[in-house]
Design a protein around this motif. Structure first.
Motif, PDB file in Angstrom:
ATOM      1  N   SER A  28      -5.980   2.523  -4.936  1.00 57.77           N
ATOM      2  CA  SER A  28      -4.839   2.915  -5.025  1.00 57.77           C
ATOM      3  C   SER A  28      -4.841   4.334  -5.575  1.00 57.77           C
ATOM      4  O   SER A  28      -5.645   4.659  -6.468  1.00 57.77           O
ATOM      5  CB  SER A  28      -3.883   2.251  -5.465  1.00 57.77           C
ATOM      6  OG  SER A  28      -3.544   0.890  -4.557  1.00 57.77           O
TER       7      SER A  28
ATOM      8  N   SER B  52       0.964  -1.227  -0.029  1.00 55.82           N
ATOM      9  CA  SER B  52      -0.113   0.002  -0.016  1.00 55.82           C
ATOM     10  C   SER B  52       0.790   1.177  -0.072  1.00 55.82           C
ATOM     11  O   SER B  52       1.693   1.449   0.978  1.00 55.82           O
ATOM     12  CB  SER B  52      -0.899   0.273   1.313  1.00 55.82           C
ATOM     13  OG  SER B  52      -1.618   1.249   1.214  1.00 55.82           O
TER      14      SER B  52
ATOM     15  N   GLU C 165      -3.656   6.045  -0.905  1.00 60.38           N
ATOM     16  CA  GLU C 165      -5.024   5.642  -0.908  1.00 60.38           C
ATOM     17  C   GLU C 165      -5.936   6.818  -0.896  1.00 60.38           C
ATOM     18  O   GLU C 165      -5.611   7.734  -0.493  1.00 60.38           O
ATOM     19  CB  GLU C 165      -5.470   5.023   0.306  1.00 60.38           C
ATOM     20  CG  GLU C 165      -4.712   3.740   0.765  1.00 60.38           C
ATOM     21  CD  GLU C 165      -4.881   2.597  -0.102  1.00 60.38           C
ATOM     22  OE1 GLU C 165      -6.079   2.353  -0.679  1.00 60.38           O
ATOM     23  OE2 GLU C 165      -3.778   1.740  -0.398  1.00 60.38           O
TER      24      GLU C 165
END
Length: 665
Positions: free
Chosen positions: A346, A332, A335
Motif C-alpha cells: 500500500s 486496496s 499500490e
C-alpha cells in the motif's frame, strides 16, 4: 473568445445510487453520520506507542446506528431526503475528489448543479483540505414547491495536495428529492468528445460471475455509448456462454460482445489478447481490463474515461477494490513498489482494509490526502492506446506481477498511473486466498524476479536475493516443502532467461501442479476427519501461545527452529499431528517448534498435514544456498539480458505468435 480558444461543457461526474440497492453499500453513496475527525499526525507526534494507539483508535467505529431506508433510493440518479433529515453526500462515490483532478488533469474549476424538489430544503457545499479538515464553501435554499436547480462554481486552486468537494442536504418541512446532480467543467472543444473503449475480461470457470458482470456493464446507456467492443477471453471449461444469465447479458450489450475462446494462458494471456485485439481493430482510445469475479459500479467506467480524456498527459487510470464479502470495506486504495525489496505494498499513509461503514470519508484524514501510485492492479484498469503503442503489451507471466511491472514500465516511459477515488469494483480480497502456498507460489517468485531484473535500480536487486533466501528457510522450518521446491524451480527458470516466457505460458501451470503433487504438505483435504487427532507422547507444559511474539522472541524461535531441523523427529509425530493450527496462527515461528501439524488454508475450505523431514530439509537447504549464490553472482548479466529482450517479448508480433494469429496488426 477566439476561435482557437473555444470551449464547451463536459460532465465529469454524476450523482449515483447503487444499482442493486444493497444496504451494505449505502455508506459509499450517502451518509447519515456526523464528522468525527481522527487525530492529526502532528498532534500525535513521533512516539511509536502513541502512533500505534492512534492508528488503532482511528479504526474504531464512530457510527451512531443511523440507517438509510431502501425505499428512499428512488432510482439510479435520484434519492429522497425525509422531512427534517440531514444527509451528506460527501461519500466515496458521490464526493468529488478535487485533489486528483487538480493534480492530474487540465481542469481548474468545476460547476456543481443539483436538481431537487422540496420547499425549504437547504443544500450546503463543503470542501476539505489534504489534512482532512472541512470548510463550508456555499449554500442555497429551495424556495418554491417545484423542481429547482442549484448551481455553484468552484475553483480547484486550493487542492494541490488533496481534498474533496461534496454537498449535504437538509430537508425542510417536506421531503426533499434529488433528481440529478452533476460535476462539470469547461474544457477545450477537442476534449469534449469522449474517448471510446474496448473492455477486456479474462474468465476461467466463473460463468455466473462473468455473465452478471456483462449485465452490469450493459445496464447504463451512457456507458454503452463509450464501448467499441466487450471482449471476453474464455479460457475455461465452464463457458460463460452456457450460463443461464448469458442471453440477457449479451442482449444488454447491443451486439458489442465478442467471446474469444483460447487456451488457458492465465490473466496475462487474457489481458494481452485484449490489448492486441484493441490495437488490431484500431478503433478505441483505451482498453479497460476487468477481472471476471467482480461486481462493477458501471459509473466508474464513465469516470475513468473522462479523467483519461482530460489528463495532462496520457495516463493509466485505475480504480479501487472493495471486498465482495464486506462491501463497505476498502481492500486496496493505492499500490506502490518498494524498489529495495521490489515488493508491492500500500502507498504511504494508506490504511488498508478500511471500513467506510465504521468511519466515514469525512471523518478519515488519510483519505483526503492525494495518494500517488506506481501501478493499478488489473481488476479495473484503463490503459490508453498510445501507452501500448509506446511500451508494448504486458509480459507473458501467466498470473502475478504483469500489472505492477506494466505500471512501472509505463512510469519509466513518462506515463503515470492514477488510482482514482470514486471508481471501484467489489472483488474477493487477496487476504482470503491461498496464493502464497499453492501452485501460485511459483508465479509469485518467478515473476517478481523477472520484474526486478527489468526495473530494480540496485545493482543486484537490493534486498531481493537475501529476502528470497530468508523466505525459503522460513518455509523449510514451516515444513512447507512443496512451496520451497516450487520457488526453487521459479528461480531456475529465471536463470534460464526471458526467451522461454512465451513458450512456457500454456504449459507451465500443468508442470508446476505436477511438481507440487510430490509433497505431502500440498495434499489438501476438505474433510475435518481426513487427519488423525493431535497427540503427543509428552504433553506440553502450557498451550501454544497464539499472540504475536516480539522481534527478539522471533529471532530466538528462528535459532531454536534451525537447530531442531538437524535433530531427529519425535516418533509419535509420524502417526499423529502435534497440533491443529488455523491459518491465522500458522506462522513459521510456531510451526518451527513442531514435528507435525494439521494446518488450515487461508480460504477456510481445506487443510494440509505437515510433517518435518530432516533429510528433506538438508537437501533443500543446500539447493537453495546454491541457487541463491548463483542468482546473486549472475544478476548483472541477467538484468542486462532481460532489459535487452523486453521490447521483443512484449511486442504485438510475439503475442500474435503465441495466440496463433498470423497478422499482429
Amino acid at each position: 473568445m477566439s476561435a482557437d480558444n473555444q470551449s464547451a461543457t463536459r460532465v465529469l461526474q454524476r450523482f449515483v445510487m447503487p444499482l442493486d440497492k444493497d444496504p451494505d453499500v449505502f455508506p459509499l453513496y450517502v451518509d447519515p453520520e456526523a464528522i468525527v475527525l481522527d487525530a492529526d499526525k502532528d498532534t500525535v507526534g513521533g512516539d511509536k506507542s502513541a502512533k500505534a494507539l492512534n492508528a488503532a483508535a482511528s479504526r474504531q467505529s464512530t457510527t451512531t446506528g443511523a440507517k438509510i431506508a431502501v425505499e428512499d433510493v428512488l432510482g439510479r440518479h435520484s434519492f429522497r431526503v425525509r422531512a427534517g433529515q440531514e444527509l451528506s453526500f460527501g461519500t466515496y462515490f458521490n464526493g468529488f475528489a478535487a485533489g486528483y483532478w487538480r493534480r492530474w488533469t487540465i481542469v481548474d474549476s468545476v460547476r456543481l448543479d443539483v436538481t431537487l424538489t422540496g420547499a425549504g430544503a437547504h443544500l450546503i457545499v463543503y470542501k476539505s483540505m489534504a489534512n482532512g479538515r472541512s470548510q463550508k464553501v456555499d449554500d442555497a435554499v429551495v424556495t418554491g414547491d417545484g423542481e429547482s436547480t442549484l448551481s455553484f462554481d468552484l475553483t480547484l486552486t486550493p487542492f494541490q495536495d488533496g481534498g474533496w468537494y461534496w454537498f449535504d442536504v437538509i430537508a425542510g418541512g417536506a421531503d426533499a428529492v434529488i433528481t440529478a446532480a452533476t460535476w462539470s467543467a469547461e474544457v477545450p472543444e477537442d476534449r469534449v468528445t469522449p474517448g471510446t473503449v474496448t473492455v477486456g475480461i479474462t474468465t476461467m470457470n466463473r460463468p455466473d460471475f462473468c455473465a452478471a458482470l456483462l449485465s452490469q456493464i450493459g445496464s447504463d446507456d451512457e456507458v454503452k455509448a463509450l464501448l467499441d467492443e466487450v471482449l471476453v477471453m474464455e479460457q475455461g471449461t465452464k463457458k460463460v456462454a452456457d450460463d443461464e444469465g448469458f442471453p440477457a447479458a449479451e442482449k444488454s450489450l447491443d451486439g458489442k460482445l465478442r467471446v474469444i475462446e483460447q487456451a488457458n494462458l492465465g490473466g496475462s494471456g487474457g489481458f494481452a489478447r485484449a490489448q492486441l485485439e484493441t490495437l488490431r481493430a484500431g478503433n478505441s482510445s483505451y482498453v479497460l481490463f476487468l477481472d471476471d469475479d467482480i461486481i462493477a459500479e458501471p459509473e466508474s467506467i464513465l469516470r475513468t474515461v473522462t479523467f483519461g480524456d482530460l489528463a495532462r498527459r496520457r495516463t493509466i487510470v485505475g480504480g479501487h477494490m472493495f471486498s465482495i464479502y464486506s462491501r463497505a470495506d476498502m481492500h486496496s486504495y493505492g499500490e506502490v513498489i518498494n524498489r529495495f525489496r521490489f515488493w508491492w505494498q500500500s502507498a504511504p499513509s494508506v490504511l488498508p482494509n478500511w471500513d467506510f461503514g465504521a468511519r466515514n470519508l469525512r471523518s478519515t484524514r488519510w483519505l483526503h490526502k492525494r495518494i500517488d501510485v506506481d501501478f493499478n492492479p488489473w481488476f479495473f484498469c484503463l490503459i490508453p492506446v498510445e501507452v501500448m503503442e509506446s511500451i508494448g503489451l504486458g509480459l507473458p507471466l501467466f498470473i502475478k506481477w504483469d500489472d505492477s511491472e506494466y505500471g512501472v514500465r509505463a512510469q519509466a516511459a513518462g506515463f503515470p498511473t492514477v488510482s482514482m477515488p470514486g471508481a471501484a469494483v467489489w472483488h474477493v480480497p487477496w487476504t482470503d486466498k491461498n496464493d502464497a502456498l499453492d501452485w501460485q507460489a511459483y508465479f509469485h517468485q518467478r515473476n517478481r524476479f523477472v520484474a526486478a531484473l527489468l526495473h530494480s535500480p540496485f545493482k543486484r536487486g537490493g534486498r531481493m536475493v537475501f529476502e528470497s533466501f530468508q523466505h525459503q528457510v522460513m518455509h523449510l522450518m514451516s515444513m512447507q516443502y512443496s512451496v520451497v521446491e516450487m520457488r526453487h524451480q521459479a528461480l531456475l527458470d529465471v536463470l534460464d532467461g526471458p526467451d522461454k516466457l512465451h513458450a512456457d505460458l500454456p504449459t507451465k501451470l500443468g508442470q508446476v501442479r505436477e511438481l507440487r503433487k510430490q509433497w505431502q504438505d500440498a495434499d489438501l483435504q476438505g474433510d475435518p476427519d481426513a487427519f488423525p487427532p493431535p497427540r503427543r507422547a509428552k504433553p506440553k507444559k502450557r498451550d501454544m501461545d497464539t499472540e504475536v511474539p516480539t522481534r527478539r522472541e522471533q529471532t530466538k524461535s528462528k535459532l531454536i527452529g534451525a537447530v531442531r531441523q538437524f535433530k531427529g523427529v519425535r516418533p509419535l509425530s509420524r502417526e499423529f499431528p502435534e497440533a491443529v493450527l488455523p491459518a491465522m496462527d500458522a506462522k513459521w515461528y510456531r510451526l518451527a517448534t513442531l514435528d507435525a501439524a494439521v494446518v488450515s488454508m487461508p480460504d477456510g475450505t481445506s487443510a494440509a498435514y505437515y510433517q518435518r523431514d530432516p533429510e528433506q530439509f538438508r537437501a533443500a537447504l543446500k539447493k537453495t544456498v546454491d541457487i541463491h549464490k548463483r542468482l546473486h553472482a549472475e544478476w548483472p548479466r541477467l538484468a542486462a539480458l532481460y532489459q535487452e529482450r523486453l521490447g521483443d517479448v512484449t511486442s504485438p508480433d510475439a503475442w500474435a505468435r503465441t495466440f496463433g494469429i498470423e497478422d499482429a496488426g
